[in-house]
Write a protein that holds these residues in place. Structure first.
Motif, PDB file in Angstrom:
ATOM      1  N   LEU A 103      -9.016  23.447 -22.335  1.00 11.90           N
ATOM      2  CA  LEU A 103      -7.959  22.453 -22.153  1.00 11.90           C
ATOM      3  C   LEU A 103      -6.589  23.124 -22.112  1.00 11.90           C
ATOM      4  N   LEU A 104      -6.377  24.089 -23.024  1.00 12.24           N
ATOM      5  CA  LEU A 104      -5.081  24.765 -23.100  1.00 12.24           C
ATOM      6  C   LEU A 104      -4.867  25.720 -21.931  1.00 12.24           C
ATOM      7  N   PHE A 105      -5.929  25.940 -21.150  1.00  8.30           N
ATOM      8  CA  PHE A 105      -5.766  26.780 -19.962  1.00  8.30           C
ATOM      9  C   PHE A 105      -5.023  26.030 -18.857  1.00  8.30           C
ATOM     10  N   LEU A 106      -5.067  24.698 -18.930  1.00  5.60           N
ATOM     11  CA  LEU A 106      -4.473  23.897 -17.851  1.00  5.60           C
ATOM     12  C   LEU A 106      -2.997  24.212 -17.587  1.00  5.60           C
ATOM     13  N   PRO A 107      -2.146  24.341 -18.624  1.00  5.07           N
ATOM     14  CA  PRO A 107      -0.753  24.702 -18.328  1.00  5.07           C
ATOM     15  C   PRO A 107      -0.626  25.988 -17.518  1.00  5.07           C
ATOM     16  N   ILE A 108      -1.524  26.948 -17.770  1.00 10.88           N
ATOM     17  CA  ILE A 108      -1.495  28.187 -16.992  1.00 10.88           C
ATOM     18  C   ILE A 108      -1.937  27.889 -15.561  1.00 10.88           C
ATOM     19  N   ASP A 113       2.391  29.864 -10.027  1.00 12.07           N
ATOM     20  CA  ASP A 113       3.490  30.551  -9.336  1.00 12.07           C
ATOM     21  C   ASP A 113       4.572  31.033 -10.292  1.00 12.07           C
ATOM     22  N   THR A 114       4.639  30.442 -11.500  1.00 10.94           N
ATOM     23  CA  THR A 114       5.591  30.950 -12.488  1.00 10.94           C
ATOM     24  C   THR A 114       5.124  32.287 -13.054  1.00 10.94           C
ATOM     25  N   GLU A 122       6.257  33.969  -1.286  1.00  8.21           N
ATOM     26  CA  GLU A 122       6.758  35.264  -0.806  1.00  8.21           C
ATOM     27  C   GLU A 122       5.657  36.304  -0.717  1.00  8.21           C
ATOM     28  N   ALA A 123       4.561  36.097  -1.447  1.00  2.56           N
ATOM     29  CA  ALA A 123       3.500  37.103  -1.475  1.00  2.56           C
ATOM     30  C   ALA A 123       2.955  37.371  -0.081  1.00  2.56           C
ATOM     31  N   ALA A 124       3.064  36.382   0.794  1.00  2.00           N
ATOM     32  CA  ALA A 124       2.541  36.554   2.151  1.00  2.00           C
ATOM     33  C   ALA A 124       3.265  37.664   2.888  1.00  2.00           C
ATOM     34  N   ASP A 125       4.544  37.903   2.511  1.00  2.00           N
ATOM     35  CA  ASP A 125       5.328  38.934   3.190  1.00  2.00           C
ATOM     36  C   ASP A 125       5.086  40.325   2.623  1.00  2.00           C
ATOM     37  N   ASP A 126       4.420  40.379   1.482  1.00  2.00           N
ATOM     38  CA  ASP A 126       4.173  41.655   0.814  1.00  2.00           C
ATOM     39  C   ASP A 126       2.865  42.216   1.343  1.00  2.00           C
TER      40      ASP A 126
END
Lengths: 404, 183
Positions: A103-108, A113-114, A122-126
């Motif tokens: 349950l506590l995994f949900l915030p992660i 993206d945080t 932006e990862a697409a450009d890397d």
């Protein structure tokens, strides 16, 4: 040699549940957790985005106790021995925090993206992240997380269920023929280690998606084992004064558990040094930044603190035989180890997010306490819900025969 | 040097023979509780709890091993430092001369090496091994101490030793037999 009268390990006396003592311990830890929760709530509104960093650190710390409990539990089902007869129910209760941790995994999961650069647009450009996207992408990440919880949950569910049956079954049905614990634990441990390796890569290592270390998974497992042994000794030190733990957690048993904590201290340090040595010697541009950030600048003092307080001090103290046999003394070393685990996880994750001279944040510790509130609530409740000693384990008497 | 047939060699002590590890363990405990200090137990394999039963609480080896480990670690680290920084500095891939990270494996290995050798050697030395001659091997049945028999010896030099009383005490521990052993 029969140092104990036969009724020392009397089944009825061992099956007593010290509900009252555990209740007291529970309310004490809930009070501390409550203070942490309030601080974390303040931190959540004050610091906004950096809150998730602290949350991930705290989450990794607590799930390392949940998963470490599962691992040690399976190891003991395979190895046997008196040390696990005192620790078994602590680890079982530890594994029963798994639904909470899911349950506590949900915030992660909702803030990918945080926390994870690979989950940002932006990862697409890397170029490198683009190449890694086959593995590091949100749907696959979620699928793996579901699989991890399914595997751990399945193992924890069966081991806990069978353990309850062992307590409740008529005595004549229990005997060495009860091999199912071992039959599950052997393949279970293999799957466990593989899943933790992947979990470490996914949840921890990928906060810095350009960096990789192939030993990282086992380094995390070593840390989990270390934290679990330390936690076990802290809990045991609180329970050892009372029936029925006073009959089982004899100095010899505490000695063995302390020796295991010493062994995990060395194992963890061995993995940590291996990673440092390999990365440092190779000096490759995609690997070395991890240590450049941590061995110089503001994180340098944290690195030295980890060396001195997570390895050197516990290692030297735990060499001392008399210390290892006294639960209230070894408890202090165990608390130091647990605090240093939080620092170590912060040291692993923090530098990715904290660049301007800040290292340890008060919020890290506040969120550790805050997640500790529900974790410990479930833990103490689970612990009080069943007999504290697996007195009906067919190997119990054999394991305890030579302990003093 | 040889004894004339008339002179009896000095008495070493009494040797009681048992047929089980538990019998030896119980007897050893009782001998210690009766106040005997110069006792020795012989068995074909290590017996769990014998250390406590015989009252063995020497902790010298641990101290030797700890010191040897520290010495080994410092030797290795110091030697590598001396070689790489002072005596023969070499530029290896632009790394600093004092590359402490790469000194760790050798320091670790020498710590283990010194400690392990010290453990084995000091164990042998403190036990007085190797010992080609020991009086207990004069007892005819003692050969079975390495097979299936368990022996408890009480030495004549024990302050509480008295041939008749000690023999009676040992006989009371349900041994298979009690024999006097000469030096």
């Amino acid at each position: 040699m029969a140092t104990h009268s036969t009724d020392h390990f009397d089944e009825a006396a061992l099956m007593v549940r010290p509900t009252e003592q555990i209740g007291q311990l529970g309310s004490r830890s809930l009070l501390i957790g409550g203070v942490g929760a309030l601080l974390a709530l303040v931190g959540f509104f004050v610091s906004g985005e950096t809150f998730m960093t602290s949350y991930l650190i705290a989450y990794i710390f607590w799930i390392s106790l949940t998963l470490g409990s599962l691992g040690v539990l399976m190891v003991h089902h395979l190895s046997g021995g008196a040390w696990g007869m005192a620790g078994r129910r602590i680890w079982e209760a530890g594994t029963r925090t798994l639904p909470l941790m899911a349950l506590l995994f949900l915030p992660i999961a909702f803030n990918l993206d945080t926390l994870y650069a690979w989950a940002r647009p932006e990862a697409a450009d890397d170029h490198i992240l683009h190449l890694k996207a086959a593995y590091l992408n949100a749907p696959f990440f979620y699928l793996r997380a579901v699989l991890f919880f399914a595997i751990w949950g399945g193992l924890a569910y069966l081991l806990n269920k069978w353990s309850r049956e062992q307590d409740e079954q008529p005595a004549q049905l229990i005997g060495p023929q009860d091999r199912r614990f071992r039959l599950l634990s052997a393949p279970g441990l293999v799957i466990f280690v593989l899943s933790i390796t992947l979990m470490s890569v996914d949840w921890v290592m990928s906060v810095d998606p350009h960096w990789y270390s192939t030993i990282f998974g086992v380094l995390m497992i070593g840390g989990q084992g270390l934290a679990t042994m330390a936690f076990t000794l802290v809990v045991l030190a609180a329970l050892v004064k009372h029936e029925p733990m006073s009959r089982v957690a004899l100095p010899g048993v505490v000695h063995d558990l302390s020796k295991l904590m010493l062994a995990f201290t060395m194992l963890w340090a061995y993995f940590a040094v291996s990673q440092l040595l390999i990365v440092w010697s190779a000096n490759l541009p995609e690997e070395i930044p991890f240590y450049l950030e941590r061995l110089q600048g503001p994180w340098q003092s944290i690195s030295i603190a980890i060396l001195l307080l997570e390895f050197t001090a516990p290692f030297l103290l735990l060499l001392w035989r008399d210390l290892k046999r006294k639960p209230h003394v070894v408890r202090r070393v165990a608390i130091l180890v647990l605090v240093m685990r939080v620092v170590d996880i912060t040291w692993t994750i923090g530098p990715v997010f904290r660049h301007h001279g800040s290292t340890l944040h008060w919020l890290d510790f506040a969120v550790v306490l805050a997640i500790g509130l529900p974790w410990l609530a479930v833990f103490w409740r689970s612990l009080a819900g069943r007999p504290l000693v697996p007195a009906r384990d067919p190997y119990f008497k054999e394991a305890m025969a030579h302990v003093r | 040097m040889s004894h004339t047939p008339e002179t009896r060699p000095a008495l070493y002590g009494l040797l009681a023979e048992f047929d089980s590890a538990q019998g030896l363990l119980d007897a050893t405990t009782q001998a210690r509780e009766a106040g005997f200090t110069k006792t020795e137990a012989y068995s074909p394999f290590p017996i769990h709890g014998m250390e406590q039963a015989i009252g063995f609480d020497e902790r010298l080896i641990q101290k030797f091993v700890f010191v040897a480990g520290v010495v080994g670690c410092l030797t290795a680290f110091g030697f590598q430092y001396w070689v790489s920084v002072i005596d023969y500095p070499m530029n290896i891939g632009g790394r600093p001369y004092f590359s402490w990270v790469s000194f760790i494996p050798v320091s670790f290995e020498l710590t283990i090496l010194f400690a392990a050798f010290t453990a084995v050697i000091s164990m042998l030395a403190l036990n007085g091994l190797p010992q080609p001659y020991h009086p207990v091997s004069n007892a005819p049945s003692f050969a079975r101490a390495s097979q299936d028999r368990f022996f408890l010896a009480i030495e004549a030099s024990d302050p509480k030793f008295d041939l008749e009383q000690t023999r009676a005490f040992l006989s009371g521990l349900q041994p298979l037999e009690v024999v006097a052993v000469d030096e």
